[in-house]
Design a protein around this motif. Structure first.
Motif, PDB file in Angstrom:
ATOM      1  N   LEU A   1     -16.622  18.837  -8.459  1.00 10.09           N
ATOM      2  CA  LEU A   1     -16.939  18.966  -6.693  1.00 10.09           C
ATOM      3  C   LEU A   1     -15.511  19.098  -6.152  1.00 10.09           C
ATOM      4  CD1 LEU A   1     -19.496  18.007  -4.339  1.00 10.09           C
ATOM      5  CD2 LEU A   1     -18.684  15.892  -5.164  1.00 10.09           C
ATOM      6  N   GLU A   2     -14.057  18.442  -7.102  1.00  5.14           N
ATOM      7  CA  GLU A   2     -13.219  18.059  -6.097  1.00  5.14           C
ATOM      8  C   GLU A   2     -12.903  19.588  -5.855  1.00  5.14           C
ATOM      9  OE1 GLU A   2     -14.147  15.930  -8.810  1.00  5.14           O
ATOM     10  OE2 GLU A   2     -14.093  14.001  -8.238  1.00  5.14           O
ATOM     11  N   GLN A   3     -13.111  20.186  -7.601  1.00  2.00           N
ATOM     12  CA  GLN A   3     -12.734  22.079  -6.913  1.00  2.00           C
ATOM     13  C   GLN A   3     -13.508  22.604  -5.747  1.00  2.00           C
ATOM     14  OE1 GLN A   3     -13.454  23.282 -11.276  1.00  2.00           O
ATOM     15  NE2 GLN A   3     -11.422  22.441 -11.501  1.00  2.00           N
ATOM     16  N   LEU A   4     -14.173  22.310  -5.651  1.00  2.00           N
ATOM     17  CA  LEU A   4     -15.354  23.156  -4.817  1.00  2.00           C
ATOM     18  C   LEU A   4     -14.653  23.181  -3.548  1.00  2.00           C
ATOM     19  CD1 LEU A   4     -18.654  22.440  -6.371  1.00  2.00           C
ATOM     20  CD2 LEU A   4     -17.693  24.592  -6.036  1.00  2.00           C
ATOM     21  N   THR A   5     -14.849  21.037  -3.195  1.00  2.00           N
ATOM     22  CA  THR A   5     -13.788  21.002  -1.852  1.00  2.00           C
ATOM     23  C   THR A   5     -13.014  21.795  -1.365  1.00  2.00           C
ATOM     24  OG1 THR A   5     -13.362  18.836  -2.440  1.00  2.00           O
ATOM     25  CG2 THR A   5     -15.016  19.027  -2.003  1.00  2.00           C
TER      26      THR A   5
END
Length: 97
Positions: free
Chosen positions: A21-25
């Motif tokens: 999720l951190e990479q996507l945001t």
């Protein structure tokens, strides 16, 4: 080349399900631009206001008078062929009945 439409489709999102999720945001914030896209042409300039002077304009539509096998519907006021006449003796088209 033949295509098998029954085969399951593989998309990029199916292959990269392990993305956190951190990479996507982070990638979303990088792709967003703080500037707002503004269209240079004002759409209001292309509209003609009611009552505008159209005396210099010419018609480009050829108007054909009502033919002998046509009638004007007394409900929708459109000109139809006699085959569209609803049963009952009134000049009403089948769409309006």
């Amino acid at each position: 080349m033949a295509t098998d439409y029954d085969a399951p489709r593989v998309t990029d999102s199916d292959e990269s399900t392990d993305t956190s999720l951190e990479q996507l945001t982070a990638s979303r914030k990088e792709s967003q631009s703080p500037a707002v896209d503004i269209d240079d042409t004002d759409p209001a300039e292309s509209f003609d206001l009611p009552g505008a002077d159209l005396s210099g304009e010419e018609f480009t539509v050829r108007v054909i008078p009502k033919q002998s096998d046509e009638f004007t519907c007394t409900s929708c006021f459109l000109v139809h062929h006699r085959s569209r006449l609803a049963p009952g003796g009134q000049l009403i088209c089948r769409d309006c009945v």
